[in-house]
Design a protein around this motif. Sequence first.
Motif: not given
Length: 317
Positions: A141-151, A153-169
């Motif tokens: 599943a993607p990692l979702m980030a919900i950003l809220e600016q308190h001021g 205008e009280n702006l809110i931005t919602e992002c969905s960032v694609k995830t991948m299989e973790p590589q060996d480290i």
Amino acid sequence: MLNTKTLYDKGVVLNRKMLTQSQFSQIKFSAILNNFTMFYNVAKAISFVDYATVQLTTDGVKIIVEDAKSIQATAYITKGCFSEYKIAQSKRKLGANGDTEEDEPSTSLGLNLKVFTDCLSMFIGGDYDSTLKMLHKGEGAPLMAILEQHGQENLITECSVKTMEPQDIMEFDLEDEQICTKVSVKGPELFALLSEVDRNCEEIEILLSPDDPHIQISTYGELHSESNIEITSSSDMLISFHSTTKTSNRYAFAHFKLIMKTLTYASKIALRTNKDGLLGLQVMIENSDDSNIFVEYFIMPLCDGDNTAQSDMQITV
């Protein structure tokens, strides 16, 4: 999407296409950072490669990056940095009788760190407070980030960032019995000292010894040594110093340039090395809410070279 209205009304998401009610019930990880500026600064500082492995655990979030198996950086955003932190436990069957036990909650995923930090950068800066909420449903599943600016205008931005299989480290480890030197240094002082080093040099040599001078840092260009810094164990910049064996190893200065981005925020730095020259640096960064973020670096040494060049500049601390 269907069944999004309930979440919309609850204020969990404002974009009805981001997450359905049924999907929200499957969330395995959720966390809130009331002020994520330092989290962003640290993530940005270690993004010297795009790909990162992110580990979500009960103790907090770990972001791991490495380049060419020669340098690895791990940012530890401890649970105390978050105002809310939840991670679901999973159950697995133990045998034919159907008994189950709960696994230690932990999720690993691959993430394009540059894309993620670009999302966070939208609300960085200014005099307003911002909140970051992270949500993850689970494997794939993607990692979702919900950003809220308190001021106003009280702006809110919602992002969905694609995830991948973790590589060996790489699994770097400095066992206590193998450590030759342990040093604890005041972060601002070490950052200021390294800032004086010629950024055009190619290699840096670190000599650690139980005898005076206890720490010697030399830089080397294409033809000769550019500078030499000596630090004694009585220096005010040292918090503690313990060395059992004299060691001298060279490292690519390009790797130290990467570290400098993190040292900008350091309050304290712990340095360790073993007989093989593996260098470990743990950087403690004070967060805005009396919690700490840690960044740990492991750097592999270069092959033995010619150390006979003389220094042009010498500084003693």
